[in-house]
Each structure stands twice: as structure tokens, then as C-alpha cells.
Design an enzyme around this catalytic site. Sequence first.
Site, PDB file in Angstrom:
ATOM      1  N   ASP A   8      -9.113  -4.137  -6.937  1.00  0.00           N
ATOM      2  CA  ASP A   8      -8.629  -3.414  -5.753  1.00  0.00           C
ATOM      3  C   ASP A   8      -9.228  -2.012  -5.792  1.00  0.00           C
ATOM      4  O   ASP A   8      -8.958  -1.229  -6.698  1.00  0.00           O
ATOM      5  CB  ASP A   8      -7.090  -3.355  -5.786  1.00  0.00           C
ATOM      6  CG  ASP A   8      -6.507  -2.660  -4.558  1.00  0.00           C
ATOM      7  OD1 ASP A   8      -7.258  -1.956  -3.837  1.00  0.00           O
ATOM      8  OD2 ASP A   8      -5.294  -2.813  -4.330  1.00  0.00           O
ATOM      9  N   HIS A  66      -7.546  -4.958  -1.294  1.00  0.00           N
ATOM     10  CA  HIS A  66      -6.285  -4.224  -1.260  1.00  0.00           C
ATOM     11  C   HIS A  66      -5.179  -4.966  -0.519  1.00  0.00           C
ATOM     12  O   HIS A  66      -4.050  -4.526  -0.508  1.00  0.00           O
ATOM     13  CB  HIS A  66      -6.533  -2.860  -0.592  1.00  0.00           C
ATOM     14  CG  HIS A  66      -5.380  -1.934  -0.677  1.00  0.00           C
ATOM     15  ND1 HIS A  66      -4.747  -1.612  -1.863  1.00  0.00           N
ATOM     16  CD2 HIS A  66      -4.712  -1.247   0.282  1.00  0.00           C
ATOM     17  CE1 HIS A  66      -3.756  -0.765  -1.624  1.00  0.00           C
ATOM     18  NE2 HIS A  66      -3.711  -0.531  -0.331  1.00  0.00           N
ATOM     19  N   SER A 118       0.839  -1.195   0.000  1.00  0.00           N
ATOM     20  CA  SER A 118       0.000   0.000   0.000  1.00  0.00           C
ATOM     21  C   SER A 118       0.879   1.251   0.000  1.00  0.00           C
ATOM     22  O   SER A 118       1.791   1.364  -0.817  1.00  0.00           O
ATOM     23  CB  SER A 118      -0.930  -0.082   1.220  1.00  0.00           C
ATOM     24  OG  SER A 118      -1.917   0.902   1.183  1.00  0.00           O
TER      25      SER A 118
END
Lengths: 271, 379
Positions: free
Chosen positions: A216, A244, A94
Site C-alpha cells: 500500500d 490502498h 483510509s
Amino acid sequence: MEVTARFNVVETGDRDAQPMLFAHGFGCDQNMWRFVAPRFAEEFRVVCFDHAGAGGSIAAYDVERHASLEGYAEDVLDICTELGLQDVVFVGHSVSAMIGVLAQVRDPGRFSRLVLVGPSPRYVDDGDYVGGFTAADIDGLLDSLASNYLGWSSQMAPLIMGNPERPELGEELTTSFCRTDPDIAQRFARATFLSDNRADLPKVSVPTLVLQSREDAIAPLEVGGYVAAAIPDCELVVLDAVGHCPNLSAPEQTVAAIERFLHEGPSRVRS
Amino acid sequence: MSGAEAAGAPTGEPPCGFLSTTPAGVITGANATLLSWTGHRAEDLVGRRFSALLTAGGRIYHDTHYAPLLVMSGEVKAVALEILRADGSVLPVLVNAVLDRDGEGEPRGIRVAVFDASDRRSYERELLIAKRQAEESEARAVDLARTLQRTFIPPVPPTIPHLEIAAGYRPAGRGDEVGGDFYDAFQVGNTWLIVLGDVSGKGVDAAVVTTLVRHTVRALAVHSTLPSEILTGLNRVLLDHETDRFCTLVIMSLGRTGGHWSLTTSTGGHPLPVLVRDGRSGGIGGPGSLVGAFDDPEFVDATVELAVHDRVVLFTDGVTEGRDGDQYYGEDRLHRLLRTPSQDAAELAHAVVDDAVDFQGDLPRDDIAVVVLRVPPTD
């Protein structure tokens, strides 16, 4: 305080082996890697840590230093320096994908490879660039964090800080995992979701793997493609995963893709 | 299912929304309550991801907090989210979710209970707004205190020809309340006046008096630079003022004739200034009355001719009455520090403040103010 204590650094694997540094994303802490990182402990020196403000590193948070992702990248380099890590394989999930990019650009000789899981260099749409969010959406997130203030109380911080090790997935983890001081969460959200690191991508000078879920909502497929195209020596692997956090929802695929990349290096066409 | 046993099966539609999803979050069923709350039809919901029902901010929260927590700990409780209704409006909800696992421990599905939190959320928003306002108001008060406090000392220490002057100042605590220590240094004709004092009490009331005292001293000095006369005038002004606060201070006048400094000082209820000469230290002059407390105060002047390397130190009781547990900082410790040889005025002023602050564990209970004068070698 020493860097290792400040960032709740947890090491496993062979101390003399090549280091793999795992950096978690916005929201939770190093436990995000618990299904993935241990799998590399046989071959690598595995280093996990909590970002300033998260997990066991609450005290490391500095409002000014951590107002932008640069501060987090400096933390990563501080950890590398303190532990004497060289030839580092950096694995960032991320927002930590961009933190790794910034760290590599700043200290190019330190890293040998980057693995970026669900990266996004910019979350907010900008002209032709599709990040997936509008500025209003990000305000919505900040509201959402504010609404979940109520899951936090001032008693929480000492509780979390008192249990920095959290070795087992038990009661302790349940109480602390994904719980952040709401003020820090809001600031980290701003630093993350209002960042724009597109110009840094072409400066990456090591082989890079982008791991992307096929679906995502935070870092859509197009964004993964953008990152892979912008980094000079980069491969995009699309995982048959949703959400995610393939490191949680599809750890087997995630591990396999990283292993193959580390052993074979990037191939340009693969998805 | 395990855990507590149900006390007989409940009947009828539950008064909360209820969803089931695959481990990946794809909706497999929804109850009638949820459908009626959201306006979605069952066939539109089944097959969609639960997170797709949420606002964009909620989706991010879902993917970064809710979903990881669910995988890690098997459940989430009372997460605040917003569901988008079929008509585009927003339904604030609180969500509980449980991850079911099969016999092998593999995730089998997720059950989600959804509670309408519209009323609660608007109340919580008001609470949040009130909290923010309180925080802002607090920040403004602290800012005001700091700004006010800055007016108690000269913005930059003055420069006096042939004399070093330096000051150290540290408000009590974290500096979020206005204290009463102040100092000043100014010139009237050929005479320099150094003033250092402490108004009783704290807060805005004390600040008003502190400002009054500083300006009154300056005004009185125009008529006479004799310290005892200024103190007498100030005493009168404070008695006539509506405040019942008093203050303690040292006023010092300095004149230079024939290449030498002559110092005249008078003290009102304040620790005596200290003269440090040749490794010895002692108070200058004698005690005087509190200022602003008595109708017939006594103030006496004392005069000292200063020599090269002499140091004169004015300080407030925030230094000597600093406490570490039941230990007082005390005058002895101060004098020992002052006798440390060969420090210039600035070094000495910093050393005194640092030592006094250290002694109290970095969080002084009272303001600390120090002014140091030093006669430099002849130039």
C-alpha cells in the site's frame, strides 16, 4: 437540515440490530463500501454516509469545522446521536480510520469495536517514524489535485447534489463518483495528509482490527504495524491485496477478516 | 471488445504511450512511444506497478481517485498525472484507462493510453495561477470595501449621559461593495450631534464623498451646532468639490437643560426622523433640499422637547425602500414596528434592521442604517 439528509445517510439491514457505521476515505464517497457493506446487512443495521464535501454531502462542508479531522469526528458523533446508534461497530477506510479513532476517544461509550482499513496516524515522515511521505510529496498531491481541477466544472456541484441517492452503479455514479469540488478536495487533503494522530492511538478503549494491504503506497505495512502496536487491544491482519483500497480490490478478504473479528474478537498475533 | 467497430486496422506505432497492466496495476507491456518518452527500458517496466511510475502526489491521487473510479465505472478519462522518467525528470501526462472484464465480469486487465501533456500543463498552470490571482484580488477588493465601510460608522456607539443611543447598520448585498450610508454621533461643548446620511452611488468614488461629508460635518459643527447651518455649509463644500455626487442627511443637535433634552433637527432630502411617543409616531420637522445639488437650498430647523420614554429614530431609505418583489417595505410598516411598546434603544435598532433585511429575503439591495435615541426613565 437533518443530519441524515446532510450527510446523505443510507441505511440497510435490520434497524433493530447492532449498528455498523461505514465511513469512506479521502477521494470518493460511500460507494467505496458497495462491495463490503451489503454483506453485513443480514446481521447488522448497516449505515453508510458521505463525509462533508464528498458525494451527496457537499452542502455540509464548513471551511472551519472541517479544517481538521476533529470536525469530521464530530460529524460521525452527530450521526450516531441523531440515529440513536449505540454499541457501534465503526468501519473506517483510509483517513476515516483516524476519524473513527478520534470519535471513539471523544465518546468512548458509543462504540463497541473499530475496524480500521489502511489506517495511518501520520503520513509525513517524522524523525524515526516512517509515514511514507515527505512534506514535498504532499505539496505534489495538492498540485495533482489542482491539475485535475479541469475534471471539475461549476456545473458539477448541482449535478452531484441533485442525485444524492445514487442507488445504481450507472451513468450517475460515473459522473459524480470521486469528483469533488477542487477547493474542498485541497482542504480535505491538507486536513488528512498533514494530520498527526499518533498520540490518540493509545487512548482507544475498544477492541480494534487493523486491515492492511500487503502493498500500500499510501499506508505502508510499517504504518499498519505501528497503529496495531499503539492501540491497546488491537489485531493486525495483512490482506493479500495490493493498493490502498482492499475494500474495492479484495472485498472477499476484507469481508472475511471483518466477520471473523466481529465473531471472535482480536487475536494478538495474526498476519 | 464491444462497441464501435474499427474502420480498418490502423498501421504503425501510435503517437501516444500505451500500457497494459493486470487488474492490480502490474505492467505487462508498454509500447515504443512510452519507452522513448520515459527513457525506461521494457524489462524495467514489466512487473512494476503503474502507480510506481508516478510522482508521490500522483500515486496518492492514483490510489484515492483513479483506481477506485476505474473499478467502479470501468474507465477513467483525461486524468492529469506525472510520470517519473528514468533520468528522474518529470513528464506531465493525461491518462485514459479502460478496465477489461472477461465473460464472467471478472477484471482481466487494464489498458492505459498516455498523452504527453507538457505544453498543455504549463499553459494550465498559468491559467491556475491567473485564477488564483483573480481570486486573491477579489478577496482583497472585498476586504478593502469592508474596511472602508467600517470607517463610515463610529467604531463603538458613543455613550451619552441620560440618553440611550443605539445604531444598526447593514451594508447592501453580501457587503462586498462599498455603499454610501453613514452615521456619526459626537459632542461639541455641551451639545451632542447625531448625523445620519446617504451619499448617492456606490464604490470608491462614493466612499471618498462619504468620508468628506462626515469630516465636513464635524468641522462645521465647531462653528455652529445649528443643524440647518451645518447643512448649508456642507452644501457649499460639496458644490465646490469636483464630485458631482450629492447626499441626503439628517442632522440633529441635542442639548440638556433643567433635566430635559431639547432636540433640534434639520433634514436635507432625507426621510424625516420619527418621534415615537405614547404609542404614536410621526416625522419631526419638514423636508429640506438634497445636499450638494442646488445653489440656493432650503433647510429648516425644528425643535422638540423630549419626554421620558420618547424614542427618536433616524434611518436611511434602505429601510423603507427595501423591496420584496414589487412590494415596498414602506413607512407604514416601519411606523407599526416603531410603535411596538417598551423596547430599549438597542432592541429597537436591531428590530428595524432585522425586519428590513428579512423583508428583502436576507439580501438587501441597498445599505441600511438606523440610529435610535431613547430617553430613559429619570435616574
